[in-house]
Design a protein around this motif. Structure first.
Motif, PDB file in Angstrom:
ATOM      1  N   UNK A  85     -20.492  29.811  -0.972  1.00 25.08           N
ATOM      2  CA  UNK A  85     -20.430  30.808   0.087  1.00 25.08           C
ATOM      3  C   UNK A  85     -20.065  30.202   1.437  1.00 25.08           C
ATOM      4  N   UNK A  86     -20.566  29.024   1.714  1.00 28.33           N
ATOM      5  CA  UNK A  86     -20.220  28.364   2.968  1.00 28.33           C
ATOM      6  C   UNK A  86     -18.747  27.979   2.999  1.00 28.33           C
ATOM      7  N   UNK A  87     -18.260  27.436   1.897  1.00 25.36           N
ATOM      8  CA  UNK A  87     -16.846  27.057   1.838  1.00 25.36           C
ATOM      9  C   UNK A  87     -15.947  28.285   1.925  1.00 25.36           C
ATOM     10  N   UNK A  88     -16.403  29.412   1.345  1.00 21.73           N
ATOM     11  CA  UNK A  88     -15.629  30.651   1.435  1.00 21.73           C
ATOM     12  C   UNK A  88     -15.532  31.155   2.873  1.00 21.73           C
ATOM     13  N   UNK A  89     -16.530  30.791   3.694  1.00 19.45           N
ATOM     14  CA  UNK A  89     -16.542  31.168   5.109  1.00 19.45           C
ATOM     15  C   UNK A  89     -15.777  30.163   5.974  1.00 19.45           C
ATOM     16  N   UNK A  90     -15.218  29.128   5.348  1.00 17.12           N
ATOM     17  CA  UNK A  90     -14.417  28.155   6.088  1.00 17.12           C
ATOM     18  C   UNK A  90     -15.141  26.918   6.544  1.00 17.12           C
ATOM     19  N   UNK A  91     -16.398  26.724   6.087  1.00 12.21           N
ATOM     20  CA  UNK A  91     -17.151  25.538   6.459  1.00 12.21           C
ATOM     21  C   UNK A  91     -16.812  24.362   5.543  1.00 12.21           C
ATOM     22  N   UNK A  92     -16.925  23.166   6.080  1.00 11.13           N
ATOM     23  CA  UNK A  92     -16.890  21.960   5.255  1.00 11.13           C
ATOM     24  C   UNK A  92     -18.322  21.701   4.797  1.00 11.13           C
ATOM     25  N   UNK A  93     -18.493  21.253   3.547  1.00 11.88           N
ATOM     26  CA  UNK A  93     -19.834  21.143   2.966  1.00 11.88           C
ATOM     27  C   UNK A  93     -20.050  19.779   2.323  1.00 11.88           C
TER      28      UNK A  93
ATOM     29  N   UNK B 135     -33.847  34.597  -0.650  1.00  8.21           N
ATOM     30  CA  UNK B 135     -33.217  35.021   0.591  1.00  8.21           C
ATOM     31  C   UNK B 135     -31.864  35.667   0.287  1.00  8.21           C
ATOM     32  N   UNK B 136     -31.399  36.436   1.241  1.00  9.02           N
ATOM     33  CA  UNK B 136     -30.069  37.025   1.161  1.00  9.02           C
ATOM     34  C   UNK B 136     -29.049  35.994   1.636  1.00  9.02           C
ATOM     35  N   UNK B 137     -28.038  35.740   0.814  1.00  7.66           N
ATOM     36  CA  UNK B 137     -27.006  34.776   1.204  1.00  7.66           C
ATOM     37  C   UNK B 137     -26.306  35.244   2.481  1.00  7.66           C
ATOM     38  N   UNK B 138     -26.054  36.552   2.592  1.00  2.00           N
ATOM     39  CA  UNK B 138     -25.395  37.080   3.786  1.00  2.00           C
ATOM     40  C   UNK B 138     -26.238  36.811   5.038  1.00  2.00           C
ATOM     41  N   UNK B 139     -27.565  36.977   4.908  1.00  2.73           N
ATOM     42  CA  UNK B 139     -28.438  36.712   6.051  1.00  2.73           C
ATOM     43  C   UNK B 139     -28.424  35.229   6.407  1.00  2.73           C
ATOM     44  N   UNK B 140     -28.434  34.372   5.389  1.00  5.03           N
ATOM     45  CA  UNK B 140     -28.415  32.935   5.660  1.00  5.03           C
ATOM     46  C   UNK B 140     -27.116  32.540   6.357  1.00  5.03           C
ATOM     47  N   UNK B 141     -25.977  33.106   5.918  1.00  6.05           N
ATOM     48  CA  UNK B 141     -24.705  32.818   6.577  1.00  6.05           C
ATOM     49  C   UNK B 141     -24.770  33.235   8.057  1.00  6.05           C
ATOM     50  N   UNK B 142     -25.394  34.385   8.306  1.00  9.18           N
ATOM     51  CA  UNK B 142     -25.521  34.857   9.688  1.00  9.18           C
ATOM     52  C   UNK B 142     -26.387  33.904  10.509  1.00  9.18           C
ATOM     53  N   UNK B 143     -27.438  33.382   9.899  1.00 10.69           N
ATOM     54  CA  UNK B 143     -28.311  32.447  10.613  1.00 10.69           C
ATOM     55  C   UNK B 143     -27.599  31.121  10.887  1.00 10.69           C
ATOM     56  N   UNK B 144     -26.771  30.679   9.935  1.00  9.58           N
ATOM     57  CA  UNK B 144     -25.979  29.464  10.154  1.00  9.58           C
ATOM     58  C   UNK B 144     -25.046  29.668  11.339  1.00  9.58           C
ATOM     59  N   UNK B 145     -24.351  30.800  11.364  1.00  7.23           N
ATOM     60  CA  UNK B 145     -23.432  31.070  12.473  1.00  7.23           C
ATOM     61  C   UNK B 145     -24.181  31.185  13.806  1.00  7.23           C
ATOM     62  N   UNK B 146     -25.377  31.776  13.770  1.00  8.28           N
ATOM     63  CA  UNK B 146     -26.166  31.907  14.999  1.00  8.28           C
ATOM     64  C   UNK B 146     -26.552  30.539  15.558  1.00  8.28           C
ATOM     65  N   UNK B 147     -26.939  29.626  14.683  1.00  8.85           N
ATOM     66  CA  UNK B 147     -27.297  28.283  15.140  1.00  8.85           C
ATOM     67  C   UNK B 147     -26.077  27.540  15.678  1.00  8.85           C
ATOM     68  N   UNK B 148     -24.929  27.721  15.006  1.00  6.08           N
ATOM     69  CA  UNK B 148     -23.705  27.061  15.475  1.00  6.08           C
ATOM     70  C   UNK B 148     -23.227  27.656  16.795  1.00  6.08           C
ATOM     71  N   UNK B 149     -23.499  28.943  17.016  1.00  3.75           N
ATOM     72  CA  UNK B 149     -23.121  29.558  18.282  1.00  3.75           C
ATOM     73  C   UNK B 149     -23.831  28.872  19.446  1.00  3.75           C
ATOM     74  N   UNK B 150     -25.016  28.364  19.162  1.00  6.04           N
ATOM     75  CA  UNK B 150     -25.778  27.643  20.190  1.00  6.04           C
ATOM     76  C   UNK B 150     -25.332  26.190  20.311  1.00  6.04           C
ATOM     77  N   UNK B 151     -25.113  25.538  19.156  1.00  8.80           N
ATOM     78  CA  UNK B 151     -24.847  24.102  19.183  1.00  8.80           C
ATOM     79  C   UNK B 151     -23.357  23.755  19.239  1.00  8.80           C
ATOM     80  N   UNK B 152     -22.490  24.600  18.607  1.00 14.14           N
ATOM     81  CA  UNK B 152     -21.046  24.370  18.628  1.00 14.14           C
ATOM     82  C   UNK B 152     -20.337  25.694  18.825  1.00 14.14           C
TER      83      UNK B 152
END
Length: 228
Positions: free
Chosen positions: A23-31, A109-126
């Motif tokens: 799911x992360x790779x599908x969103x364009x992340x390197x893993x 957990x919901x994968x969609x929710x986790x993806x949203x939380x990852x993006x939220x953290x990156x919005x702060x850090x990157x």
């Protein structure tokens, strides 16, 4: 744009690890993937991820201890950690957050929710990786339109200079070593001589050279470069 944000998944259950990676790779992340705490510490040092998704229950060293160790390291303090756990009690959540986790997600957990939380953290850090406009000391950079301005003057930047400016502007005042800039701007899988950084910093300085305005890039002898 800068290279894709890099996520380190630390999860001993193979099925969960691969679902997350897919799911992360599908969103364009390197893993990168790690199965144990010891492997996670080694991989963190080797890959310098932008965010860590860390399971609490790991064989050997626990996720809590890995989180504690990472947050003690100078190169890891600013890297967000999302803790995954089957422990649902409030005391467990508090313990995870007090150990240094930036977020706490309970299983299942919901994968969609986790993806949203990852993006939220990156919005702060990157922030640049999620399309946020960066502004600092009269300089404005828009990653969506790939345009940058200093006051009202549009800057003429090549792709590398644009990524370099974005990296420096994400954390004004932070001193970036040449090696860290190579990883962030050129990517971890590309070999470029560290002196190339000096060349592109010189080009960026020239592009930022608006009349009557000071050079915003600071050279720190023996350490690297910063903006501000």
């Amino acid at each position: 744009m800068a290279p894709a944000p890099h996520v380190l998944i630390v999860e001993d259950e193979a099925s969960q690890r691969e679902i997350l990676a897919y799911n992360l790779e599908a969103e364009g992340f390197a893993v990168s993937r790690a199965e144990t705490g010891d492997e996670a510490l080694t991989m963190f040092a080797e890959t310098a991820p932008d965010i860590v998704v860390l399971d609490w229950m790991l064989p050997g060293v626990s996720g809590i201890e890995i989180c504690r160790q990472l947050k003690r390291r100078g190169d890891a303090k600013s890297v967000p950690i999302i803790m995954l756990s089957a422990r649902t009690e409030e005391t467990d959540r508090v313990r995870g957050l007090e150990t240094g986790a930036d977020d706490y997600v309970t299983k299942p957990y919901s994968v969609a929710e986790l993806m949203a939380r990852v993006r939220a953290q990156l919005r702060r850090s990157r922030p640049v990786t999620v399309g946020e406009v960066l502004e600092f000391d009269g300089i404005r950079l828009d990653p969506e339109t790939h345009r940058a301005f200093r006051e009202s003057t549009e800057l003429k930047l090549g792709p590398t200079e644009f990524r370099l400016l974005a990296t420096l502007m994400e954390k004004p005042g932070r001193v970036w070593s040449r090696e860290k800039l190579l990883d962030r701007v050129w990517g971890r899988d590309i070999y470029v001589d560290s002196r190339t950084v000096d060349v592109h910093v010189g080009r960026l300085r020239k592009a930022l050279g608006v009349p009557a305005m000071p050079d915003p890039i600071r050279t720190v002898r023996g350490a690297g470069y910063s903006i501000g």
